[in-house]
Design an enzyme around this catalytic site. Structure first.
Site, PDB file in Angstrom:
ATOM      1  N   ASN A  15       0.924  -1.181   0.072  1.00  0.00           N
ATOM      2  CA  ASN A  15       0.030   0.035  -0.074  1.00  0.00           C
ATOM      3  C   ASN A  15       0.650   1.286   0.154  1.00  0.00           C
ATOM      4  O   ASN A  15       0.329   2.306   0.188  1.00  0.00           O
ATOM      5  CB  ASN A  15      -1.073  -0.022   1.171  1.00  0.00           C
ATOM      6  N   ALA A  31       4.266  -7.242   4.961  1.00  0.00           N
ATOM      7  CA  ALA A  31       3.302  -6.005   5.177  1.00  0.00           C
ATOM      8  C   ALA A  31       3.123  -5.832   6.653  1.00  0.00           C
ATOM      9  O   ALA A  31       2.515  -6.654   7.222  1.00  0.00           O
ATOM     10  CB  ALA A  31       2.290  -6.084   4.359  1.00  0.00           C
ATOM     11  N   SER A  52      11.168 -11.688  14.086  1.00  0.00           N
ATOM     12  CA  SER A  52      12.036 -10.619  14.616  1.00  0.00           C
ATOM     13  C   SER A  52      12.891 -11.341  15.789  1.00  0.00           C
ATOM     14  O   SER A  52      12.212 -11.843  16.689  1.00  0.00           O
ATOM     15  CB  SER A  52      11.619  -9.425  15.031  1.00  0.00           C
ATOM     16  N   TYR A  67       4.966  -3.334  19.104  1.00  0.00           N
ATOM     17  CA  TYR A  67       5.623  -3.905  17.991  1.00  0.00           C
ATOM     18  C   TYR A  67       5.970  -5.130  18.190  1.00  0.00           C
ATOM     19  O   TYR A  67       5.460  -6.420  17.322  1.00  0.00           O
ATOM     20  CB  TYR A  67       6.668  -3.090  17.163  1.00  0.00           C
ATOM     21  N   LYS A  94       4.740  -9.305  16.812  1.00  0.00           N
ATOM     22  CA  LYS A  94       5.481 -10.441  16.390  1.00  0.00           C
ATOM     23  C   LYS A  94       5.221 -11.659  17.064  1.00  0.00           C
ATOM     24  O   LYS A  94       5.195 -12.836  16.548  1.00  0.00           O
ATOM     25  CB  LYS A  94       6.967  -9.955  16.258  1.00  0.00           C
ATOM     26  N   ASP A 140      16.535  -1.016  25.429  1.00  0.00           N
ATOM     27  CA  ASP A 140      17.596  -1.644  24.743  1.00  0.00           C
ATOM     28  C   ASP A 140      18.022  -2.598  25.549  1.00  0.00           C
ATOM     29  O   ASP A 140      18.465  -2.760  26.694  1.00  0.00           O
ATOM     30  CB  ASP A 140      18.918  -0.680  24.551  1.00  0.00           C
TER      31      ASP A 140
HETATM   32  P1  NAD Z   1       9.582  -1.691   5.262  1.00  0.00           P
HETATM   33  O1  NAD Z   1       8.415  -0.487   6.039  1.00  0.00           O
HETATM   34  O2  NAD Z   1      10.503  -0.942   4.378  1.00  0.00           O
HETATM   35  O3  NAD Z   1       8.507  -2.529   4.448  1.00  0.00           O
HETATM   36  C1  NAD Z   1       7.268  -2.927   4.583  1.00  0.00           C
HETATM   37  C2  NAD Z   1       6.474  -2.720   3.561  1.00  0.00           C
HETATM   38  O4  NAD Z   1       5.036  -3.095   3.694  1.00  0.00           O
HETATM   39  C3  NAD Z   1       6.354  -1.254   3.291  1.00  0.00           C
HETATM   40  O5  NAD Z   1       6.451  -1.004   1.812  1.00  0.00           O
HETATM   41  C4  NAD Z   1       4.936  -0.811   3.311  1.00  0.00           C
HETATM   42  O6  NAD Z   1       4.585   0.319   2.630  1.00  0.00           O
HETATM   43  C5  NAD Z   1       4.085  -2.095   3.207  1.00  0.00           C
HETATM   44  N1  NAD Z   1       3.035  -2.157   4.195  1.00  0.00           N
HETATM   45  C6  NAD Z   1       2.663  -1.973   5.434  1.00  0.00           C
HETATM   46  N2  NAD Z   1       1.618  -2.172   6.017  1.00  0.00           N
HETATM   47  C7  NAD Z   1       0.723  -2.742   4.778  1.00  0.00           C
HETATM   48  C8  NAD Z   1      -0.538  -3.054   4.490  1.00  0.00           C
HETATM   49  N3  NAD Z   1      -1.375  -3.225   5.562  1.00  0.00           N
HETATM   50  N4  NAD Z   1      -0.837  -3.505   3.023  1.00  0.00           N
HETATM   51  C9  NAD Z   1       0.207  -3.398   2.226  1.00  0.00           C
HETATM   52  N5  NAD Z   1       1.316  -3.073   2.428  1.00  0.00           N
HETATM   53  C10 NAD Z   1       1.933  -2.559   3.686  1.00  0.00           C
HETATM   54  O7  NAD Z   1      10.036  -2.788   6.360  1.00  0.00           O
HETATM   55  P2  NAD Z   1      11.170  -3.716   6.322  1.00  0.00           P
HETATM   56  O8  NAD Z   1      12.304  -3.474   7.112  1.00  0.00           O
HETATM   57  O9  NAD Z   1      11.201  -4.271   4.829  1.00  0.00           O
HETATM   58  O10 NAD Z   1      10.462  -4.810   7.095  1.00  0.00           O
HETATM   59  C11 NAD Z   1       9.790  -5.787   6.429  1.00  0.00           C
HETATM   60  C12 NAD Z   1       9.292  -6.915   7.544  1.00  0.00           C
HETATM   61  O11 NAD Z   1      10.374  -7.256   8.306  1.00  0.00           O
HETATM   62  C13 NAD Z   1       8.050  -6.244   8.561  1.00  0.00           C
HETATM   63  O12 NAD Z   1       7.172  -7.331   8.988  1.00  0.00           O
HETATM   64  C14 NAD Z   1       9.172  -6.001   9.639  1.00  0.00           C
HETATM   65  O13 NAD Z   1       8.373  -5.724  11.051  1.00  0.00           O
HETATM   66  C15 NAD Z   1      10.080  -7.380   9.663  1.00  0.00           C
HETATM   67  N6  NAD Z   1      11.228  -7.065  10.319  1.00  0.00           N
HETATM   68  C16 NAD Z   1      12.159  -5.728  10.052  1.00  0.00           C
HETATM   69  C17 NAD Z   1      13.421  -5.654  10.643  1.00  0.00           C
HETATM   70  C18 NAD Z   1      14.217  -4.490  10.392  1.00  0.00           C
HETATM   71  O14 NAD Z   1      15.033  -4.111  11.130  1.00  0.00           O
HETATM   72  N7  NAD Z   1      13.956  -3.743   9.208  1.00  0.00           N
HETATM   73  C19 NAD Z   1      13.802  -6.486  11.556  1.00  0.00           C
HETATM   74  C20 NAD Z   1      12.996  -7.689  11.885  1.00  0.00           C
HETATM   75  C21 NAD Z   1      11.912  -7.880  11.674  1.00  0.00           C
HETATM   76  N1  UDP Z   2      22.095   2.735  18.579  1.00  0.00           N
HETATM   77  C1  UDP Z   2      22.797   3.727  18.827  1.00  0.00           C
HETATM   78  N2  UDP Z   2      22.696   5.082  18.346  1.00  0.00           N
HETATM   79  C2  UDP Z   2      21.662   5.235  17.393  1.00  0.00           C
HETATM   80  C3  UDP Z   2      20.756   3.900  17.019  1.00  0.00           C
HETATM   81  C4  UDP Z   2      21.130   2.702  17.618  1.00  0.00           C
HETATM   82  O1  UDP Z   2      23.743   3.785  19.689  1.00  0.00           O
HETATM   83  O2  UDP Z   2      21.353   6.359  16.954  1.00  0.00           O
HETATM   84  C5  UDP Z   2      22.463   1.315  19.074  1.00  0.00           C
HETATM   85  C6  UDP Z   2      21.404   0.856  20.109  1.00  0.00           C
HETATM   86  O3  UDP Z   2      21.461   1.148  21.232  1.00  0.00           O
HETATM   87  C7  UDP Z   2      21.476  -0.477  19.793  1.00  0.00           C
HETATM   88  C8  UDP Z   2      22.088  -0.930  18.462  1.00  0.00           C
HETATM   89  O4  UDP Z   2      22.633   0.530  17.953  1.00  0.00           O
HETATM   90  O5  UDP Z   2      22.610  -1.036  20.669  1.00  0.00           O
HETATM   91  C9  UDP Z   2      21.157  -1.273  17.191  1.00  0.00           C
HETATM   92  O6  UDP Z   2      20.165  -0.376  17.474  1.00  0.00           O
HETATM   93  P1  UDP Z   2      18.648  -0.481  16.306  1.00  0.00           P
HETATM   94  O7  UDP Z   2      17.561   0.363  16.628  1.00  0.00           O
HETATM   95  O8  UDP Z   2      19.464  -0.465  15.037  1.00  0.00           O
HETATM   96  O9  UDP Z   2      18.357  -1.971  16.413  1.00  0.00           O
HETATM   97  P2  UDP Z   2      17.690  -2.946  17.719  1.00  0.00           P
HETATM   98  O10 UDP Z   2      18.752  -3.883  18.080  1.00  0.00           O
HETATM   99  O11 UDP Z   2      17.579  -1.875  18.540  1.00  0.00           O
HETATM  100  O12 UDP Z   2      16.426  -3.399  17.184  1.00  0.00           O
END
Ligand code: NAD
Ligand code: UDP
Length: 339
Positions: free
Chosen positions: A34, A83, A126, A151, A155, A300
């Protein structure tokens, strides 16, 4: 049908990299997004990298009628569900927004998979589910800790919903991938992360500081019980992470799963401190970063990194990219975005 995958959130950071790897592996990809946290430029990047334009449908996964149409009009056996909203702080301030989007979108997809007899679903979980773990590294059997944010709770809830749906539906197989800290960008610098506003995550904050958009990086805490006093995390290159999705889909498609619901840690298995990451970024890109030590950030955990044995053995997957190459790609992407 087996070579077609529906990717929800496929215009986003991890979804766009996964779409590239799926296309490279010979899959036909249908992207639903979206665009609430992304834009069409990632689809253009995917096309430039692969030479293939994935089918794109702008729709909200919570909109059951719109999604039913997607299921009616497209044959696919596998869904990768990215998403979701992902900002931890925002989820504390606006929990209903997170429960609605992250849970309702997933339940909608699972209901439609059941209704249309579609078989395989891969869910983005995650490392946050482990919280402040008692024993490190964490394995998939390490007990989850109560979530410290809405959040994180979405998960945990979504993992449980997937487990229960698979238990109730003999035709459904599910895999939850627990990502550690995804960083970096595609080496082409054509796709990457597009944080909106002030980044919360470390690497986007670093690259924006190097680009002069942020004045100074704050290192949150140098008094943790770790070798250099800063927190330890497991930073996984986004391309390695994307490849993990391809092998997980292949496992389900080929019927290779040992159980119909499985969980895998996706990380490098290597703890890296905040100071190490900052030094690595400076070394990889031959520049100096403006940073200061600041107080700890609320919420953290001191340290978390993955035991990746299960993914190594069962998926035949391991992280391959070197940290410095990843940090180079992160900087190349930042420069590309600023062009
Ligand atoms: P992102 O925000 O870049 O991608 C998510 C995408 O989903 C976006 O393009 C957004 O527009 C779309 N979206 C959100 N809600 C929607 C809906 N209801 N319908 C259709 N599209 C929708 O995030 P990302 O970093 O690519 O993360 C992807 C997934 O991985 C997420 O579920 C996130 O929680 C999970 N995740 C991410 C991280 C991280 O650090 N990036 C870590 C662990 C898990
Ligand atoms: N962190 C930091 N400065 C920032 C952002 C993050 O020192 O501006 C540190 C944070 O305390 C953690 C690590 O970087 O120890 C990774 O943080 P991030 O938010 O990227 O991921 P998280 O593990 O919290 O999901």
């Amino acid at each position: 049908m087996n070579n077609r995958v529906l990717v929800t959130g496929g215009a986003g950071y991890i979804g766009s990299h996964t779409t590239v790897e799926l296309i490279n592996a010979g899959y036909e990809v249908i992207v639903v997004d979206n665009l609430s946290n992304s834009d069409r430029s990632s689809l253009e990047g995917i096309r430039k990298i692969t030479g293939v334009e994935p089918k794109f449908i702008e729709a909200d996964c919570c909109d059951k009628e719109a999604m039913r149409k997607v299921f009616q009009e497209h044959e696919f056996n596998s869904v990768i569900h990215f998403a979701a909203y992902k900002a931890v702080g925002e989820s504390v301030a606006e929990p209903a927004k997170y429960y609605r989007n992250n849970i309702l979108s997933f339940v909608t997809i699972l209901e439609l998979m059941t209704e249309f007899g579609r078989k395989n679903v891969l869910f983005s979980s995650s490392a946050t589910v482990y919280g402040d773990a008692d024993v490190l590294p964490v394995t998939e059997h390490t007990p989850r800790k109560p979530a410290t944010s809405p959040y994180g709770n979405t998960k945990q809830m979504a993992e449980d919903i997937l487990r229960d749906m698979v238990a109730a539906n003999q035709n459904l197989a599910g895999i939850a991938l627990r990502y550690f800290n995804p960083i970096g960008a595609h080496p082409s610098a054509l796709i990457g992360e597009l944080p909106r506003g002030v980044p919360n995550n470390l690497v986007p904050y670093i690259t924006q500081t190097a680009a002069g958009i942020r004045e100074c990086l704050s290192i949150f805490g140098d008094d943790y019980d770790t070798p250099d006093g800063s927190c330890l995390r497991d930073y996984i290159d986004v391309v390695d992470l994307a490849r993990a999705h391809v092998v997980a889909v292949e496992r389900m498609v080929s019927g290779g799963s040992k159980q119909r619901y499985e969980i895998f840690n996706i990380g490098t298995g290597r703890p890296v401190s905040v100071f190490e990451l900052v030094r690595g970024f400076e070394q990889a890109n031959d520049l100096k970063l403006n940073y200061k030590v600041a107080p700890r950030r609320a919420g953290d955990v001191t340290a978390v990194w993955a035991d990746t044995t299960l993914a190594n053995q069962e998926l035949g997957w391991r992280a391959e990219r070197e940290l410095l190459d990843t940090l180079r790609a992160a900087w190349e992407w930042e420069k590309h975005v600023r062009q």
